[in-house]
Write an enzyme that holds these catalytic residues in place. Structure first.
Site, PDB file in Angstrom:
ATOM      1  N   TYR A  54      81.622  62.270  20.482  1.00  0.00           N
ATOM      2  CA  TYR A  54      80.313  62.595  21.027  1.00  0.00           C
ATOM      3  C   TYR A  54      79.271  62.283  19.963  1.00  0.00           C
ATOM      4  O   TYR A  54      79.440  62.631  18.789  1.00  0.00           O
ATOM      5  CB  TYR A  54      80.221  64.091  21.397  1.00  0.00           C
ATOM      6  CG  TYR A  54      78.814  64.481  21.796  1.00  0.00           C
ATOM      7  CD1 TYR A  54      78.423  64.433  23.120  1.00  0.00           C
ATOM      8  CD2 TYR A  54      77.861  64.856  20.841  1.00  0.00           C
ATOM      9  CE1 TYR A  54      77.126  64.741  23.499  1.00  0.00           C
ATOM     10  CE2 TYR A  54      76.552  65.166  21.205  1.00  0.00           C
ATOM     11  CZ  TYR A  54      76.202  65.114  22.539  1.00  0.00           C
ATOM     12  OH  TYR A  54      74.913  65.415  22.902  1.00  0.00           O
ATOM     13  N   GLU A 114      71.877  60.167  24.020  1.00  0.00           N
ATOM     14  CA  GLU A 114      73.193  60.791  23.999  1.00  0.00           C
ATOM     15  C   GLU A 114      74.256  59.761  24.376  1.00  0.00           C
ATOM     16  O   GLU A 114      74.118  59.073  25.384  1.00  0.00           O
ATOM     17  CB  GLU A 114      73.199  61.954  24.997  1.00  0.00           C
ATOM     18  CG  GLU A 114      74.412  62.829  24.874  1.00  0.00           C
ATOM     19  CD  GLU A 114      74.353  63.986  25.862  1.00  0.00           C
ATOM     20  OE1 GLU A 114      74.464  65.138  25.421  1.00  0.00           O
ATOM     21  OE2 GLU A 114      74.190  63.739  27.067  1.00  0.00           O
TER      22      GLU A 114
END
Ligand code: GDP
Ligand code: MN
Length: 389
Positions: A109, A197
């Site tokens: 992530y 993101e």
């Protein structure tokens, strides 16, 4: 302003952030053409909606031929996709991204956003990519690593190495991560993003970093510097009332409650919403008509409030400063002539020209109640909506 994944990935390519090859398709025929043009053995077809969680909802399909890409596209387009981010009503798919599939060795992530407490971008990294990051953050906070970017000095290579080592990489992989992040932070600052993101950021079988997913949100206040990016707005993804409000420069956000609010100034609007909640009900919207609103803006705002069928009653809370009370009253009266007002209205007015404002409202024949002070206004409106339940 939110962007679609395919738009974000086009921006990634421009800034040298590695991402899979692919393009957007609006139908099966386009999908098959795109797939044929890709050097790949497998393909991914991904629903393009302004929401994440598509994988689990069946919005990401792995296929092994261009023909399969066509079938997957035809299955997805026109479908309503319900993910944990769309709400129960879901979002209709109008287009898909057709991509060369990647081999995944590891999923990470990676996010960059503005830390509003420290007034600078923060990079958030975790080795637990692919999973829901919110869950990792709440259950295993020690598996989330952060590095803050000094706005004057910029992102420094040692910060990339630090993150790499925390994620368990050797020096060579950490250097690759550093190169990736250097480009990502340049992009973040260059486009005036508020959020970027990548979940998952993958490591391929060839040990290269690749942004497999991309979510990019731009700061609306920076859009005037990027007319090309402002054009990427997709209003079919936005709430129709919010789109309507933005035409008149009204700061309007639709919410789930049933008390329509018309307020001037963001601070007063927040306080009004707090008072409604404190009194035991829910606001239907945030609406700041702005300090310098004209009677015409007030009229449009009132029309937008009334077109929300969930609104059971309207609370108008105005402190007359630059927006004088008489201007507000004129706008409301004009609007009420045009839209059928079939719901109760509570008005609390204070400040410049308040007497004149009250007179205009009193002589209008409009059915409304005047409240003295915010406390009384919110109690009155909450008791009205509760009486409907
Ligand atoms: P999201 O669910 O909306 O966040 O969509 P993502 O783009 O993150 O895709 C969801 C999942 O699909 C990823 O976590 C991957 O596991 C999988 N996926 C997406 N693209 C590929 C690919 O090219 N190859 C493989 N093997 N899996 C993929
Ligand atoms: Mn994702």
């Amino acid at each position: 302003m939110k962007l679609h994944e395919y738009q974000a990935k086009e921006i990634f390519r421009k800034w040298g952030v590695p991402t899979p090859e692919g393009a957007v398709a609006f139908n099966g025929a386009e999908a098959i053409q795109i797939a044929k043009g890709l050097k790949a053995e497998k393909y991914v077809v991904k629903a393009q909606i302004h929401a994440g969680g598509r994988g689990k909802a069946g919005g990401v399909k792995l296929v092994d031929s261009p023909e399969g890409a066509r079938t997957a596209t035809e299955e997805l387009i026109g479908r309503r996709l319900v993910t944990h981010q769309t709400g129960p009503e879901g979002k209709e798919v109008h287009k898909v991204l057709v991509e060369a599939a990647s081999s995944i060795k590891q999923e990470l992530y990676m996010g960059v956003l503005i830390d509003r407490n420290l007034n600078r971008p923060v990079i958030i990294a975790s080795g637990e990519g692919g999973m829901e990051i919110e869950e990792v953050a709440s259950q295993f906070p020690d598996k989330i690593y952060k590095e803050w970017v000094d706005p004057l000095v910029g992102f420094r290579p040692f910060q990339g190495m630090k993150l790499g080592f925390k994620l368990g990489f050797d020096a060579s992989m950490s250097r690759k991560l550093t190169a990736f992040l250097t480009k990502l932070v340049k992009l973040f600052e260059g486009v005036d993003a508020s959020l970027c993101e990548i979940n998952p950021l993958i490591i391929t079988d060839e040990d290269e970093f690749l942004a497999l997913d991309a979510k990019l949100t731009l700061d609306d206040n920076g859009l005037s510097r990027h007319p090309d990016l402002a054009e990427l707005r997709d209003i079919t993804e936005e709430d129709p009332l919010e789109v309507e409000a933005s035409k008149y420069n009204l700061n309007y956000i639709k919410l789930d409650g049933n008390i329509g609010c018309m307020v001037n100034g963001a601070g007063l609007a927040m306080a009004t919403m707090d008072m409604i909640k404190f009194s035991g009900a829910e606001p239907a919207n945030f609406l700041d008509v702005g300090g310098g609103a004209s009677a015409e803006m007030v009229e449009n705002a009132f029309r937008i409030l009334m077109s929300d069928k969930k609104v059971k009653a309207v609370l108008i809370n105005i402190f007359g400063g630059i927006l004088r009370c008489d201007t507000l009253a004129t706008g409301v009266v004009e609007a009420a002539k045009k839209v059928h007002v079939d719901r109760p209205i509570i008005i609390r007015l204070e400040g410049t020209n308040v007497e004149e404002g009250r007179r205009i409202l009193n002589e209008s024949g409009l059915n409304f109640q005047v409240a003295e002070g915010m406390g009384e206004a919110s109690k009155k409106i909450v008791s009205i909506v509760h009486s409907f339940e």
